[in-house]
Design an enzyme around this catalytic site. Structure first.
Site, PDB file in Angstrom:
ATOM      1  N   HIS A   1       0.826  -1.209   0.000  1.00 37.93           N
ATOM      2  CA  HIS A   1       0.000   0.000   0.000  1.00 37.93           C
ATOM      3  C   HIS A   1       0.858   1.256   0.000  1.00 37.93           C
ATOM      4  O   HIS A   1       2.026   1.246   0.359  1.00 37.93           O
ATOM      5  CB  HIS A   1      -0.950   0.003   1.196  1.00 37.93           C
ATOM      6  N   CYS A   2       0.223   2.329  -0.423  1.00 43.85           N
ATOM      7  CA  CYS A   2       0.798   3.670  -0.360  1.00 43.85           C
ATOM      8  C   CYS A   2      -0.335   4.579   0.095  1.00 43.85           C
ATOM      9  O   CYS A   2      -1.359   4.097   0.593  1.00 43.85           O
ATOM     10  CB  CYS A   2       1.392   4.098  -1.704  1.00 43.85           C
ATOM     11  N   ASN A   3      -0.187   5.864  -0.079  1.00 41.73           N
ATOM     12  CA  ASN A   3      -1.220   6.788   0.400  1.00 41.73           C
ATOM     13  C   ASN A   3      -2.520   6.661  -0.386  1.00 41.73           C
ATOM     14  O   ASN A   3      -3.590   6.524   0.192  1.00 41.73           O
ATOM     15  CB  ASN A   3      -0.700   8.225   0.358  1.00 41.73           C
TER      16      ASN A   3
END
Length: 169
Positions: free
Chosen positions: A62-64
């Site tokens: 995941h990232c933002n």
């Protein structure tokens, strides 16, 4: 379950490992811009994911926003893991998360990574001999010797029906 947390350093206050008792984390500080080198960072992420899978685990990458940065890593992983083209890997990931859209620089690197992983596969499956063998040489028939070499030297550089004095070698 394990997690690959990919974030821009500016997002470290909000995008960070939060459940250390429940997850093992790999945190990568990566700028979400077209100049960021993902290929250099990918091996650490791949190794982390491979280790988790080998132990029967799952990995959340995941990232933002989940639009560009983490999907680029996922596409690279899927491409290599399933030995797919970059296009097929991208479509496979898009079929599961329709909103992904790696930025242009990441997409270029995904395309480049296909050649890299395929070259690594080719090298790893190639059996190197213990000693170098001399290069194979073509054997000639006795008839081919001097006559064929002389004919090759007399072949015209260019064909011309108009000028009978066309240059010949």
């Amino acid at each position: 379950m394990d997690s690959v947390c990919i974030r821009d350093a500016k997002e470290a206050f909000s995008v960070r490992p939060r459940f250390l008792d429940h997850f093992q984390y790999l945190t990568l500080d990566v700028e979400d811009n077209e100049e960021q080198n993902l290929i250099r960072l990918f091996p650490a992420a791949k190794q982390f994911i491979d280790n988790a899978i080998a132990q029967g685990g799952r990995v959340l990458v995941h990232c933002n926003g989940g639009i560009s940065l983490s999907p680029a890593f996922v596409v690279m992983f899927v491409m290599q893991h399933h030995q797919l083209s970059w296009e097929d890997a991208l479509h496979m990931v898009q079929n599961r998360r329709y909103c992904i859209s790696p930025n242009g620089g990441f997409l270029t690197q995904i395309k480049e990574y296909e050649a890299i992983y395929k070259a690594n596969i080719a090298v790893s499956t190639f059996n190197y001999p213990n000693e170098q063998r001399p290069a194979a040489r073509r054997k000639r028939n006795d008839e081919d010797d001097d006559e064929s070499r002389e004919d090759e030297r007399k072949r015209p550089l260019m064909q011309s029906d108009e000028d009978p004095d066309a240059m010949q070698t």
